[in-house]
Design a protein around this motif. Structure first.
Motif, PDB file in Angstrom:
ATOM      1  N   ILE B 164       0.832  -1.248  -0.055  1.00 61.05           N
ATOM      2  CA  ILE B 164      -0.036   0.072  -0.076  1.00 61.05           C
ATOM      3  C   ILE B 164       0.840   1.342  -0.065  1.00 61.05           C
ATOM      4  CG2 ILE B 164      -1.789   1.262   1.292  1.00 61.05           C
ATOM      5  CD1 ILE B 164      -2.720  -1.407   2.276  1.00 61.05           C
ATOM      6  N   ASP B 165       2.003   1.236   0.638  1.00 60.29           N
ATOM      7  CA  ASP B 165       2.898   2.488   0.786  1.00 60.29           C
ATOM      8  C   ASP B 165       3.415   2.662  -0.521  1.00 60.29           C
ATOM      9  OD1 ASP B 165       4.299   4.104   3.321  1.00 60.29           O
ATOM     10  OD2 ASP B 165       5.511   3.444   2.004  1.00 60.29           O
ATOM     11  N   ARG B 166       3.935   1.463  -1.074  1.00 62.17           N
ATOM     12  CA  ARG B 166       4.725   1.663  -2.239  1.00 62.17           C
ATOM     13  C   ARG B 166       3.766   2.175  -3.263  1.00 62.17           C
ATOM     14  NH1 ARG B 166       9.240   3.126  -2.741  1.00 62.17           N
ATOM     15  NH2 ARG B 166       8.604   4.124  -4.658  1.00 62.17           N
ATOM     16  N   ALA B 167       2.537   1.791  -3.364  1.00 62.94           N
ATOM     17  CA  ALA B 167       1.488   2.132  -4.600  1.00 62.94           C
ATOM     18  C   ALA B 167       1.219   3.502  -4.320  1.00 62.94           C
ATOM     19  CB  ALA B 167       0.214   1.137  -4.217  1.00 62.94           C
ATOM     20  N   PHE B 168       0.956   4.273  -2.914  1.00 63.91           N
ATOM     21  CA  PHE B 168       1.076   5.308  -2.826  1.00 63.91           C
ATOM     22  C   PHE B 168       2.277   6.357  -3.226  1.00 63.91           C
ATOM     23  CE2 PHE B 168      -2.843   4.892  -0.398  1.00 63.91           C
ATOM     24  CZ  PHE B 168      -3.476   5.970  -0.490  1.00 63.91           C
ATOM     25  N   THR B 169       3.210   5.820  -2.726  1.00 64.65           N
ATOM     26  CA  THR B 169       4.572   6.704  -3.033  1.00 64.65           C
ATOM     27  C   THR B 169       4.505   6.808  -4.563  1.00 64.65           C
ATOM     28  OG1 THR B 169       5.832   4.789  -2.561  1.00 64.65           O
ATOM     29  CG2 THR B 169       5.763   6.539  -0.958  1.00 64.65           C
ATOM     30  N   TYR B 185      -2.524  10.150   1.954  1.00 62.20           N
ATOM     31  CA  TYR B 185      -1.329   9.347   2.240  1.00 62.20           C
ATOM     32  C   TYR B 185      -0.729   9.509   3.911  1.00 62.20           C
ATOM     33  CZ  TYR B 185       3.369   7.387   2.031  1.00 62.20           C
ATOM     34  OH  TYR B 185       4.476   6.764   2.203  1.00 62.20           O
ATOM     35  N   ASP B 186      -0.728  10.864   4.031  1.00 65.56           N
ATOM     36  CA  ASP B 186      -0.485  11.241   5.525  1.00 65.56           C
ATOM     37  C   ASP B 186      -1.460  10.692   6.452  1.00 65.56           C
ATOM     38  OD1 ASP B 186       1.914  12.404   5.000  1.00 65.56           O
ATOM     39  OD2 ASP B 186       1.038  14.592   4.717  1.00 65.56           O
ATOM     40  N   TYR B 187      -2.552  10.673   6.181  1.00 61.62           N
ATOM     41  CA  TYR B 187      -3.723  10.239   7.053  1.00 61.62           C
ATOM     42  C   TYR B 187      -3.367   8.865   7.224  1.00 61.62           C
ATOM     43  CZ  TYR B 187      -8.326   9.595   9.098  1.00 61.62           C
ATOM     44  OH  TYR B 187      -9.385   9.303  10.002  1.00 61.62           O
TER      45      TYR B 187
END
Lengths: 330, 520
Positions: B164-169, B185-187
């Protein structure tokens, strides 16, 4: 699978399911020809990877005085007073501006240990920015201890959120090599994008002791927007901090000296090392602000390497006697 | 078929159980929310608790919770296996998926297994208990809760959270950081994702146990629970005397449908059942075409005499199993015995192999027996410094937590690992005490350390040292004709947190390394 392949290559398939040589060659040619298109999809990302962050432009703002030094019991009140004495936040923050406030949130310590910027000072700055019509106020730091602990225990995350500011954690992808000058020891050190791409940069450090550079003040605080192997910045630190400050050119420097850490910095942890000085220093000249803050520790500005280096490089002045300093008590 | 609702209820309970555990594990990180105790599933696990208690000769607080589960099992049978056990739920879900696939190919399965291999699990249980009596705790390898939790913490969580993190970044980078996406993303990072995704060494080899269990359940439903699970065996012992029993007195046909349905192979040819094998999944009740099976409390009726045969305290089969366990135990326990661990070894190269345990950990020999390798401490560690040891470091200490000081450091104001340890292998120390515990000590390598080697100022180590009085101090010295600040370690103050080693800017080898202190 064979059917899919033959469908893709658009060719004939014999009984045994083999593609003819002609079809094979044709499909290879199609694949080869499409490479540039596939590459093109990734081109923006490639281009961005190659580009460097440009330094922030210098903005000349006329101020009422060179430096404002305000003493008083409430950190928030003296912060407001200091900014007002310089000429008010409206001179720095235009309506619709995106503002970055860079406090020191480096350490997992509570405010009373004077290792991080006082949360009330940060919150007061956030409010002042919004009062001047800022669109968005971002607050962040590349922490030394683990980020969630620093943000929480410094009290800054809470204070900024209450003031309506936007507290964000570091996204490692946003460190982009900075376009420093050829001769600079910083070379192309990665710098946090948000710190450069903003309309107003407010540097809000805390004044405290530091083993290597003796004191960590506003120029040293800018290390918090650097990525990479930050320890290496300690090698030849004075020149690097000067170049970094010139790269960022903070529009406003607000040094929190409400509590100062006299020994065992920069992380502290012992209340005996903390002195209550109840002061906030504000000004546009980072070197002058640092020079004045050094005197709070009884240190002559010329003894701090980066202040001396900054003054010699023409970044500002460390001549306190010659500057127009307003001292106010609230 | 009103009782079909019971099946739904059971599936709901299983799903909730898995999600509750996943929720607990997901939130086993800084700051602990405190809604549910992260040790909960281990505390109620009688197998892990009792075996660890025996092996260590201590009364763990978890024994109380484990006893509660045993009492519940005594009253209602092995309901835990069928309704609560997260691994069981996972196996059931996998079998359900398999049955969907089988339906496409129009294949029917027969679950009835003529081989009475159900004694395997008693063998495991017996062997583990005997090993525990000899002072070796093997529950860490066989406990189903631990297997599930380890797989989740080491593999599934990093994978899901990291993707999920990678997808967002990547999305953020591709879309050039639009404000709303950054906000989202921050949320997410504030509450749901980790700020930096934890990574664990040897996660693959740790996952293998779970994969084997999953694979076996494709052969037969609940293969692990039927034949291997020692926790199931531990629960089967009191379940044998449970007053809740399956009542088939109204069944005249004995059509055999339930026998083939039974995922535990607990129903015999004559329609009687093996009580301690039954996990109360209620398939036989809900799916009986004539609605003739039920579960009631009460004494066995005279009409079903066959069950009485299984009522004897020890059948021949279980006797053989136990005897086998007795024979199998000595070699099993001999392998990693304390004597062998104490045997003098070749001293490791200084600064290379230094097993630094988390602060508050028991002495090494006790620690490796007490630790059930649940992975809670490694999951919760905010800097990802705690890593499982590989099997190659010896089976006795495989997957136990150790500080990998190139990945992180021990955070000065954090005592989370002790707070989430279910067996107190890592003591729960108050912060003030934890900050005094010496887990190792820093040693400068003066051929690498910048001021000593090159005569340039650096002292990043001194800057980061979290001890208020500074365990790393500097003296002025002259190297290569230049005045530099030379750092040194104050051994009495250094706690070995290793932040100096992590932040030391030299690459790849460090100018300061943390090694274990002899008496620590």
């Amino acid at each position: 699978m064979k059917k899919i392949f033959s469908f893709l290559s658009g060719g004939n398939v014999d009984r045994a399911g083999r593609t003819s040589r002609k079809d094979f060659l044709r499909s290879m040619a199609v694949a080869f020809a499409s490479t540039p298109f596939i590459r093109a999809l990734f081109r923006p990302a490639e281009a961005r990877a190659a580009e460097k962050l440009k330094p922030r432009p210098r903005r000349a703002v006329k101020t009422l005085c060179d430096l404002a030094v305000v003493k008083g019991d409430s950190p928030a009140a003296i912060t407001r007073k200091a900014v007002e004495a310089v000429g008010g936040m409206g001179r720095f923050v235009k309506p619709g501006a995106i503002v970055v406030i860079k406090p020191n949130i480096g350490w997992d310590r509570e405010p009373k240990y004077a290792a991080n910027t006082n949360p009330e000072v940060v919150a007061a700055l956030v409010r002042l920015c919004y009062d001047s019509g800022a669109k968005k106020v971002k607050v962040f730091d590349n922490t030394c201890n683990s980020a969630p602990m620093c943000y929480l225990n410094s009290g800054i995350a809470d204070a900024v959120k209450k003031a309506g500011g936007h507290i964000s954690h570091i996204n490692k992808d946003k460190f982009i090599p900075g376009a420093f000058s050829e001769s600079s020891p910083m070379k192309s050190w990665p710098i946090y994008r948000d710190a450069v791409e903003c309309d107003c940069f407010i540097n809000a450090p805390i004044a405290k002791h530091h083993g290597l550079s003796r004191l960590t003040l506003s120029m040293k605080n800018l290390m918090g927007i650097c990525g990479g192997n930050r320890g290496e910045m300690h090698w030849n630190i004075d020149e690097k901090l000067t170049d970094l400050t010139r790269f960022i050119r903070p529009d406003l420097t607000v040094i929190d000296a409400y509590r100062i850490l006299l020994r065992n910095g920069p992380s502290g942890g012992n209340l005996k090392d903390v002195k209550l000085t109840k002061t906030v220093i504000a000004g546009t000249d980072p070197v002058l602000a640092d020079a004045y803050a050094a005197t709070l520790f009884g240190i002559s500005p010329g003894d701090i390497g980066y202040i001396k280096n900054g003054a010699e490089a023409g970044l500002g002045t460390m001549n306190i006697a010659g500057a127009n300093i307003r001292k106010i008590s609230v | 078929m009103a009782s079909r609702r019971l099946l739904l209820l059971r599936r709901l309970a299983q799903t909730v159980s898995v999600f509750v555990l996943a929720y607990i594990l997901w939130n086993t990180r800084y700051p602990l929310s405190g809604y549910i105790n992260p040790e909960f599933y281990f505390l109620i696990d009688p197998f892990a608790m009792i075996v660890t208690s025996i092996a260590e000769r201590v009364l763990l607080p978890g024994l109380i919770y484990a006893a509660v589960l045993l009492v519940i099992t005594f009253v209602v049978g092995r309901g835990f296996c069928g309704w609560i056990c997260p691994l069981g739920a996972l196996l059931d879900f996998l079998s359900y998926c398999k049955s969907l696939v089988m339906r496409i190919f129009r294949k029917k399965e027969r679950e009835n297994d003529p081989l009475p291999l159900r004694y395997g699990k008693y063998l495991f249980l017996g062997a583990t208990v005997i090993a525990a009596l000899a002072g070796v705790q093997l529950a860490w390898f066989l406990d189903p809760i631990t297997i599930f939790v380890r797989a989740f913490s080491f593999t599934i969580h990093p994978l899901v959270s990291g993707s999920i993190d990678r997808a967002f970044t990547s999305l953020l980078a591709a879309a050039d950081y639009p404000g709303w996406l950054e906000w989202a993303y921050d949320y997410l990072r504030e509450g749901f994702l980790n700020l930096s995704t934890p990574e664990f060494n040897h996660a693959g080899s740790i996952l293998i146990i779970l994969l084997v269990i999953l694979f076996l359940s494709l052969i037969k439903r609940r293969f692990w629970c039927r034949h291997l699970c020692p926790l199931g065996a531990a629960l089967a012992l009191p379940a044998r005397f449970s007053p809740l029993r399956r009542d088939v007195s109204r069944c005249e046909k004995n059509c055999g449908l339930c026998r083939n349905l039974c995922r535990m192979n607990a129903i015999r040819m004559d329609n009687s059942y093996i009580k301690e094998e039954c996990i109360l999944c209620l398939d036989c009740v809900a799916l009986c075409p004539n609605d003739r099976a039920a579960f009631t409390f009460g004494k066995q009726r005279a009409e079903a005499p066959a069950v009485q045969a299984g009522g004897a305290l020890m059948t021949r089969g279980s006797f053989i199993a136990m005897a086998g366990a007795v024979l199998a135990a000595p070699p099993a326990s001999a392998a990693p015995s304390a004597e062998r661990a104490n045997r003098p070894r070749k001293p490791p190269r200084p600064g290379t192999i230094s097993l630094i345990r988390p602060p508050g950990a028991l002495p090494e020999e006790e620690f490796i027996q007490r630790c059930i390798r649940c992975g809670n401490c490694m999951k919760v560690c905010p800097t990802n410094v705690l890593q499982p040891l590989p099997i190659s470091d010896g089976l006795a200490r495989a997957w136990s937590p150790v500080l990998d000081t190139r990945r992180g450091y021990c955070e000065y104001r954090c005592n989370l690992c002790g707070r989430v340890c279910p067996t107190d292998a890592i003591a729960e120390l108050p912060l003030e005490r934890k900050q005094k515990v010496q887990i190792g000590t820093g040693v400068f390598n003066k051929t690498i350390c910048i001021p000593y080697a090159k005569g340039e100022n650096c002292i990043v180590c001194e800057e980061h040292c979290p001890v208020p009085e500074k365990a790393i101090r500097v003296k002025e010295g002259i190297v290569k004709g230049r005045k530099v600040m030379l750092p040194h370690v104050v051994a009495d103050l250094c706690i070995g947190c290793a932040i100096c080693e992590l932040k030391c800017p030299t690459r790849p080898d460090k100018g300061i390394v943390v090694v274990k202190v002899r008496n620590a």
